[in-house]
Enzyme design. Structure first.
Site, short mmCIF file in Angstrom:
data_model
loop_
_atom_site.label_atom_id
_atom_site.label_comp_id
_atom_site.label_asym_id
_atom_site.label_seq_id
_atom_site.Cartn_x
_atom_site.Cartn_y
_atom_site.Cartn_z
CG HIS A 1 -2.05 0.93 1.16
ND1 HIS A 1 -1.90 2.29 1.10
CD2 HIS A 1 -3.40 0.69 1.12
CE1 HIS A 1 -3.09 2.87 1.04
NE2 HIS A 1 -4.02 1.91 1.04
CB THR B 1 -8.88 18.14 -52.93
OG1 THR B 1 -9.13 18.18 -54.34
CG2 THR B 1 -8.98 19.57 -52.38
CG HIS B 2 -9.87 13.58 -53.25
ND1 HIS B 2 -10.63 12.78 -52.44
CD2 HIS B 2 -10.66 14.64 -53.58
CE1 HIS B 2 -11.83 13.31 -52.29
NE2 HIS B 2 -11.87 14.44 -52.96
CB SER C 1 21.92 0.97 -42.09
OG SER C 1 20.93 0.11 -42.62
CE LYS D 1 15.52 5.99 -48.21
NZ LYS D 1 14.20 6.05 -48.86
CD GLU E 1 8.97 8.18 -41.78
OE1 GLU E 1 8.76 8.00 -42.99
OE2 GLU E 1 9.97 7.74 -41.20
#
Length: 436
Positions: free
Chosen positions: A71, A143-144, A266, A271, A278
């Site tokens: 407790h 849009t879309h 890696s 990149k 993300e």
């Protein structure tokens, strides 16, 4: 929350040390109230205030006692009472555990919200700055995911700015909602303490009394705290997803910062991935998911059970720490955002002027055609331009007698003016920023 995503100030707010300190703050406030009501002498109160403390050794002592008692509140009370000696008997006098836990939790949530609101204010300044920096940076609105009509890049920031004004208000409202305490006993009936004790205690802590409690402060308040954070996190994800889309190689209109020495892959040295955005997206999912059990905690058995307790020990610190972290990430991304206006222009050209279709449609209707007739003519020429290599939409219109019999070349030239899409940008900015 794992250390990787924990910033120092917010991490401390949700630390065990701060939790026990807030418990002690509540206990001392109660003792001060008992003193005012004549239950505790001035000398006893002075000794309690001077001798009780929370340090690493105290935390360890509480843990040791908790292993015996199973407790944590009783372990805490014993540990701090032993610091005082005989007058330690006044600590926790007449209280139930939830009086301390829930009132202290209000103090912790308030601290966390103050830090989050401060961070939102900083984000608002960055959003406003970028809204005006890119007020004249023309780009394609989509849009879309498909080209729609031209806009300016700054309008995205203006939109986010307006949304974060609402998020700030939600967090402020949540702070108001959770800034309540209860010192009312086992089932909220003040059976062992007078109501005046609660009034004096909460005034000392800067909290309002829960008008009616059972053994706990009602968890709809805590659910509001959690959902306000979840909505704010979702707005941050909205920004992150937009930047992720704009950073795609085929688009490359904006890009999150890439620091010197940073490595994106890696295996592929070329990149430059949107890993920060993300991460914002991923942690926003965690915060949103945590709002669901917060709402499920509202329904407890009778005057209280502890099904909410174990949940809150996880979802509250994790969500507040994660939101603090992704607010920090978003501010950094937007402060150093890399923008490519020349790519925005190049991408506009890819649709071969088709984005003027709505204005041609309106012009033909104004010349007397029905909307359906005008729509068919415009769509036919739009599809012809889209499917024919080297044919621009404007040239297709100039080759169509159904168009040229109603619109002159000069009228068509006037229609094909990007500025016509942007003539009310100042009006929008005035509505958003006039009083900010």
């Amino acid at each position: 929350m794992i250390k990787r995503y924990t910033r120092e100030k917010m991490g401390y707010i949700w630390s065990e040390k701060n939790k026990f300190q807030k418990w002690l703050d509540v206990e001392i406030a109660v003792c001060k109230a008992w003193n005012k009501l004549g239950k505790i002498s001035d000398d006893a109160l002075k000794e309690i205030i001077e001798k009780t403390h929370i340090d690493d050794q105290t935390v360890e002592k509480i843990h040791e006692l908790d292993k015996i008692y199973n407790h944590d509140v009783l372990a805490f009370v014993t540990a701090v009472a032993q610091q005082v000696g005989e007058n330690g008997r006044y600590i926790h006098l007449g209280l139930t555990s939830s009086d301390v836990i829930d009132t202290a939790l209000a103090l912790i949530m308030r601290e966390a919200l103050d830090l989050l609101i401060e961070s939102v204010d900083e984000l608002l300044e960055i959003l406003k700055e970028n809204a005006f920096r890119y007020k004249d940076t023309v780009m394609m609105g989509r849009t879309h995911g498909v080209h729609a009509e031209p806009m300016v890049f700054g309008l995205k920031f203006a939109l986010w700015y307006e949304e974060f004004k609402r998020n700030k208000k939600r967090l402020q409202n949540a702070k108001e909602t959770v800034s309540v305490g209860t010192i009312s006993g086992a089932v909220g009936t003040y059976s062992n303490i007078p109501p005046q004790l609660e009034e004096l205690t909460l005034a000392e802590l800067g909290l309002k009394p829960e008008p009616v409690a059972n053994q706990v402060i009602q968890r709809d308040r805590h659910a509001e705290f959690m959902t306000a954070m979840a909505i704010t996190a979702s707005s941050l994800e909205k920004i992150a997803v937009e930047i992720r889309h704009l950073q795609r190689t085929e688009v490359l209109e904006a890009q999150e910062p890439f620091k010197k020495g940073q490595r994106g892959s890696s295996a592929m040295p070329h990149k430059r991935n949107p890993i920060t955005c993300e991460r914002i997206t991923g942690l926003a999912r965690v915060i949103r998911a945590n709002a669901i059990p917060a709402m499920e905690d509202i329904a407890l058995w009778h005057e209280r059970d502890i099904s909410h307790s174990s949940v809150e020990r996880v979802i509250m610190p994790d969500s507040a720490i994660a939101l603090d972290y992704i607010l920090h990430l978003t501010k950094n991304v937007l402060k150093e955002l890399v923008v490519y206006p020349e790519n925005m222009r190049k991408n506009m050209d890819k649709s071969k002027g088709l984005y003027f279709s709505s204005k041609v449609l309106v012009a033909l209707v104004e010349k007397g055609l029905s909307r359906d007739e005008a729509y068919d003519i415009v769509q036919r020429n739009a599809m012809k331009a889209w499917d024919t290599e080297g044919l621009m939409f404007k040239d297709a219109l100039l080759q169509d007698p159904d168009v040229t019999s109603r619109l002159t070349k000069e009228e068509i030239d006037k229609i094909f003016n990007v500025g016509e899409f942007l003539k009310n940008i100042d009006y929008i900015y005035k509505r958003v920023f006039e009083n900010s």
